[in-house]
Design a protein around this motif. Structure first.
Motif, PDB file in Angstrom:
ATOM      1  N   ASP A 254       0.893  -1.167   0.000  1.00  0.00           N
ATOM      2  CA  ASP A 254       0.000   0.000   0.000  1.00  0.00           C
ATOM      3  C   ASP A 254       0.924   1.207   0.000  1.00  0.00           C
ATOM      4  N   ARG A 255       1.016   1.907   1.122  1.00  0.00           N
ATOM      5  CA  ARG A 255       2.050   2.935   1.205  1.00  0.00           C
ATOM      6  C   ARG A 255       3.393   2.274   1.465  1.00  0.00           C
ATOM      7  N   GLY A 256       3.385   1.236   2.307  1.00  0.00           N
ATOM      8  CA  GLY A 256       4.550   0.405   2.539  1.00  0.00           C
ATOM      9  C   GLY A 256       4.171  -1.045   2.341  1.00  0.00           C
ATOM     10  N   VAL A 257       5.083  -1.951   2.698  1.00  0.00           N
ATOM     11  CA  VAL A 257       4.784  -3.377   2.617  1.00  0.00           C
ATOM     12  C   VAL A 257       3.796  -3.722   3.728  1.00  0.00           C
ATOM     13  N   VAL A 258       2.630  -4.194   3.372  1.00  0.00           N
ATOM     14  CA  VAL A 258       1.576  -4.486   4.345  1.00  0.00           C
ATOM     15  C   VAL A 258       1.916  -5.785   5.073  1.00  0.00           C
ATOM     16  N   VAL A 259       1.947  -5.718   6.407  1.00  0.00           N
ATOM     17  CA  VAL A 259       2.301  -6.895   7.203  1.00  0.00           C
ATOM     18  C   VAL A 259       1.207  -7.183   8.229  1.00  0.00           C
ATOM     19  N   ASP A 260       1.194  -8.443   8.718  1.00  0.00           N
ATOM     20  CA  ASP A 260       0.236  -8.826   9.742  1.00  0.00           C
ATOM     21  C   ASP A 260       0.865  -8.667  11.125  1.00  0.00           C
ATOM     22  N   GLU A 261       0.229  -9.188  12.152  1.00  0.00           N
ATOM     23  CA  GLU A 261       0.728  -8.994  13.510  1.00  0.00           C
ATOM     24  C   GLU A 261       2.042  -9.737  13.766  1.00  0.00           C
ATOM     25  N   ARG A 262       2.397 -10.666  12.884  1.00  0.00           N
ATOM     26  CA  ARG A 262       3.682 -11.346  13.006  1.00  0.00           C
ATOM     27  C   ARG A 262       4.742 -10.664  12.154  1.00  0.00           C
ATOM     28  N   LEU A 263       4.413  -9.574  11.504  1.00  0.00           N
ATOM     29  CA  LEU A 263       5.274  -8.817  10.593  1.00  0.00           C
ATOM     30  C   LEU A 263       5.511  -9.559   9.289  1.00  0.00           C
ATOM     31  N   ALA A 264       4.676 -10.565   8.981  1.00  0.00           N
ATOM     32  CA  ALA A 264       4.751 -11.279   7.709  1.00  0.00           C
ATOM     33  C   ALA A 264       3.945 -10.527   6.654  1.00  0.00           C
ATOM     34  N   SER A 265       4.462 -10.540   5.432  1.00  0.00           N
ATOM     35  CA  SER A 265       3.767  -9.900   4.319  1.00  0.00           C
ATOM     36  C   SER A 265       2.716 -10.848   3.749  1.00  0.00           C
ATOM     37  N   SER A 266       2.169 -10.503   2.597  1.00  0.00           N
ATOM     38  CA  SER A 266       1.201 -11.385   1.939  1.00  0.00           C
ATOM     39  C   SER A 266       1.857 -12.689   1.491  1.00  0.00           C
ATOM     40  N   ASP A 267       3.186 -12.707   1.426  1.00  0.00           N
ATOM     41  CA  ASP A 267       3.945 -13.933   1.205  1.00  0.00           C
ATOM     42  C   ASP A 267       4.457 -14.393   2.565  1.00  0.00           C
ATOM     43  N   PRO A 268       4.037 -15.556   3.056  1.00  0.00           N
ATOM     44  CA  PRO A 268       4.393 -15.970   4.416  1.00  0.00           C
ATOM     45  C   PRO A 268       5.884 -16.175   4.659  1.00  0.00           C
ATOM     46  N   ALA A 269       6.687 -16.233   3.598  1.00  0.00           N
ATOM     47  CA  ALA A 269       8.132 -16.385   3.763  1.00  0.00           C
ATOM     48  C   ALA A 269       8.854 -15.043   3.773  1.00  0.00           C
ATOM     49  N   VAL A 270       8.127 -13.971   3.507  1.00  0.00           N
ATOM     50  CA  VAL A 270       8.733 -12.637   3.418  1.00  0.00           C
ATOM     51  C   VAL A 270       8.147 -11.740   4.507  1.00  0.00           C
ATOM     52  N   PHE A 271       9.027 -11.162   5.297  1.00  0.00           N
ATOM     53  CA  PHE A 271       8.640 -10.278   6.389  1.00  0.00           C
ATOM     54  C   PHE A 271       9.151  -8.868   6.088  1.00  0.00           C
ATOM     55  N   ALA A 272       8.628  -7.894   6.801  1.00  0.00           N
ATOM     56  CA  ALA A 272       9.101  -6.511   6.630  1.00  0.00           C
ATOM     57  C   ALA A 272       9.091  -5.817   7.979  1.00  0.00           C
ATOM     58  N   ALA A 273      10.048  -4.910   8.164  1.00  0.00           N
ATOM     59  CA  ALA A 273      10.146  -4.159   9.425  1.00  0.00           C
ATOM     60  C   ALA A 273      10.822  -2.829   9.170  1.00  0.00           C
ATOM     61  N   ASN A 306       9.595 -14.322  14.866  1.00  0.00           N
ATOM     62  CA  ASN A 306       8.571 -15.035  14.115  1.00  0.00           C
ATOM     63  C   ASN A 306       9.137 -15.733  12.878  1.00  0.00           C
ATOM     64  N   MET A 307      10.138 -15.150  12.258  1.00  0.00           N
ATOM     65  CA  MET A 307      10.818 -15.818  11.148  1.00  0.00           C
ATOM     66  C   MET A 307      11.422 -17.138  11.616  1.00  0.00           C
ATOM     67  N   ALA A 308      11.877 -17.138  12.870  1.00  0.00           N
ATOM     68  CA  ALA A 308      12.539 -18.324  13.424  1.00  0.00           C
ATOM     69  C   ALA A 308      11.554 -19.308  14.041  1.00  0.00           C
ATOM     70  N   GLY A 309      10.264 -19.061  13.860  1.00  0.00           N
ATOM     71  CA  GLY A 309       9.273 -20.043  14.291  1.00  0.00           C
ATOM     72  C   GLY A 309       8.510 -19.713  15.548  1.00  0.00           C
ATOM     73  N   ALA A 310       8.826 -18.604  16.184  1.00  0.00           N
ATOM     74  CA  ALA A 310       8.077 -18.207  17.375  1.00  0.00           C
ATOM     75  C   ALA A 310       6.697 -17.695  16.967  1.00  0.00           C
ATOM     76  N   ASP A 311       5.796 -17.656  17.915  1.00  0.00           N
ATOM     77  CA  ASP A 311       4.480 -17.054  17.684  1.00  0.00           C
ATOM     78  C   ASP A 311       4.392 -15.870  18.633  1.00  0.00           C
ATOM     79  N   SER A 312       4.936 -14.731  18.197  1.00  0.00           N
ATOM     80  CA  SER A 312       5.110 -13.566  19.071  1.00  0.00           C
ATOM     81  C   SER A 312       4.546 -12.336  18.374  1.00  0.00           C
ATOM     82  N   PRO A 313       3.280 -12.037  18.574  1.00  0.00           N
ATOM     83  CA  PRO A 313       2.652 -10.927  17.851  1.00  0.00           C
ATOM     84  C   PRO A 313       3.222  -9.575  18.248  1.00  0.00           C
ATOM     85  N   TYR A 314       3.371  -8.721  17.239  1.00  0.00           N
ATOM     86  CA  TYR A 314       3.781  -7.331  17.447  1.00  0.00           C
ATOM     87  C   TYR A 314       2.541  -6.546  17.857  1.00  0.00           C
ATOM     88  N   LEU A 315       2.587  -5.918  19.036  1.00  0.00           N
ATOM     89  CA  LEU A 315       1.393  -5.301  19.594  1.00  0.00           C
ATOM     90  C   LEU A 315       1.070  -3.939  18.999  1.00  0.00           C
TER      91      LEU A 315
END
Length: 429
Positions: A254-273, A306-315
């Motif tokens: 959108d304006r930036g790479v859209v991520v979910d609460e795990r910081l994953a993008s629409s591609d589950p192997a690609v994260f953004a921060a 989260n990339m390393a397999g944790a389930d740690s949501p960004y608040l």
């Protein structure tokens, strides 16, 4: 597991530390277009001003990368991302495979189509290399114009002024720091800058960078008819998320790479921060780009885990700025310029022009959602706590906040036990 991190700013550091919390042995490769290890980007203005030396710039000691078993590819630009093949390619002809990828590419300076901008004498101010260039420029430069009155522009102007350069700031908005301040706060900062000899021109814009027959800059024309003499121009209007890699790869932008609460993008192997990520805003409870350092580190840290397999949501992050201008400290957090007539909004403002102090509190639906402090910032941390934890305010507590007397004793009874000692509590960074 192979981790590739594109970019080497504070989000990258956070990601490295986050990955190693969950995976002590996976391969980590950091690819950075810059040729230096990670450094404190907010410090570049202090380097330009001559207040610190290059030895103060590193964000982590050089041993950090060996300690965390990180391979580096510095001075290497990622030119393409193949999400299907899970590879990134660099301008030196190399292709790097990944299992998990973090885009920490930050932002790129926005340069408007300003006549005269192409050629020597026009600079940006977002990287260490930019600062080092301006250190050399300042040695033989007597006058400069900074186009842009945001944080980057003001710090560039301040640093050049400290080098003995006569500086003028041009800002289209009616005040400096228009995103973080209102007119009253911006006015106090502009007054302080003027007191030390920095000219501030708000409510107008640069229309042309004027050059002589040899192509040398001689000044800047403004829309209001003014002409500002200058030997150098710094364009510091702002940055835009460097999201082209993701967009070209078919990842949602959108304006930036859209991520979910795990910081994953629409591609589950690609994260953004960091400045490239459009992540959760704590107050608005929606995704937006909030390009500030604390958010970038925290996003990187949670993305890494989260990339390393944790389930740690960004608040979620908070929009915040804390900076001083020639002894005038300022803090801005949360929503400071609500839309006129927005439902549920109440404002409290206390201005003392003689003593250069200002306090503005923004309430919505019975909670503190933003504030600005200028001059007296002692209670900033307490106000931020009320915002971050979304405390409902009774009449007495609200009155104390308005009077400038917030206290931790006004926080809800049992808050600390509930927040910091629950069963299975999240780690707070």
């Amino acid at each position: 597991m192979k981790y590739v991190i594109v970019g080497n700013g504070v989000a990258s550091v956070g990601a490295i530390e986050g990955i190693r919390r969950a995976d002590p042995d996976g391969e980590i490769l950091v690819i950075s277009e810059e040729s230096t290890p990670t450094y404190g980007r907010p410090l570049i203005s202090y380097l330009l001003a001559g207040k610190i030396g290059p030895e103060r710039m590193p964000l982590r000691p050089i041993t950090f990368y060996d300690k965390f078993k990180v391979k580096m590819a510095l001075g290497s630009k990622v030119v393409s991302l193949d999400a299907k093949a899970k590879t990134v390619s660099t301008d030196d002809g190399n292709t790097h495979p990944y299992d998990k990828l973090l885009l920490a590419t930050g932002g790129v300076p926005f340069v408007p189509p300003l006549p005269g901008k192409d050629g020597s004498g026009v600079y940006s101010f977002t990287t260490l290399a930019n600062a080092e260039t301006l250190v050399d420029v300042a040695k033989n430069c007597k006058t400069a114009v900074v186009v842009g009155g945001g944080l980057i522009g003001l710090k560039a102007a301040e640093a050049l002024h400290d080098r003995g350069v006569k500086v003028s700031i041009v800002e289209l908005a009616p005040r400096v720091l228009s995103a973080a301040f209102d007119d009253k706060a911006g006015g106090l900062v502009a007054k302080r800058l003027a007191e030390v000899g920095i000219d501030v021109h708000c409510g107008t814009q640069a229309t042309e960078i004027k050059r002589d027959e040899s192509g040398t800059i001689v000044g800047v024309h403004l829309k209001d008819g003014s002409f500002l003499p200058a030997q150098a121009v710094v364009i510091a209007i702002g940055v835009v998320p460097a999201a082209a890699l993701a967009k070209d790869a078919g990842i949602k932008v959108d304006r930036g790479v859209v991520v979910d609460e795990r910081l994953a993008s629409s591609d589950p192997a690609v994260f953004a921060a960091g400045d490239v990520a459009q992540a959760k805003d704590l107050i608005l409870d929606d995704n937006r780009v909030v390009p500030i350092w604390p958010n970038a580190f925290n996003q990187g840290f949670y993305a890494g885990k989260n990339m390393a397999g944790a389930d740690s949501p960004y608040l979620g992050g908070l929009a915040m700025n804390s900076i001083a201008f020639y002894g005038l400290p300022t803090v801005s957090v949360g929503i400071v310029n609500p839309a006129p007539g927005e439902a549920g909004i109440e404002l409290s403002e206390t201005l003392d022009e003689e003593n250069a102090t200002y306090r503005k509190l923004v309430f919505k639906d019975g909670k503190l959602v933003g504030y600005v402090l200028v001059g007296d910032i002692d209670n900033a941390g307490l106000y931020t706590g009320f915002i971050r934890f979304k405390f409902p305010l009774d009449a007495d507590t609200k009155a104390k906040l308005v009077s400038g007397c917030p206290s931790i004793l006004q926080w809800p009874e049992g808050f600390f036990d509930e927040k910091f000692n629950p069963v299975g509590a999240q780690e707070i960074v």
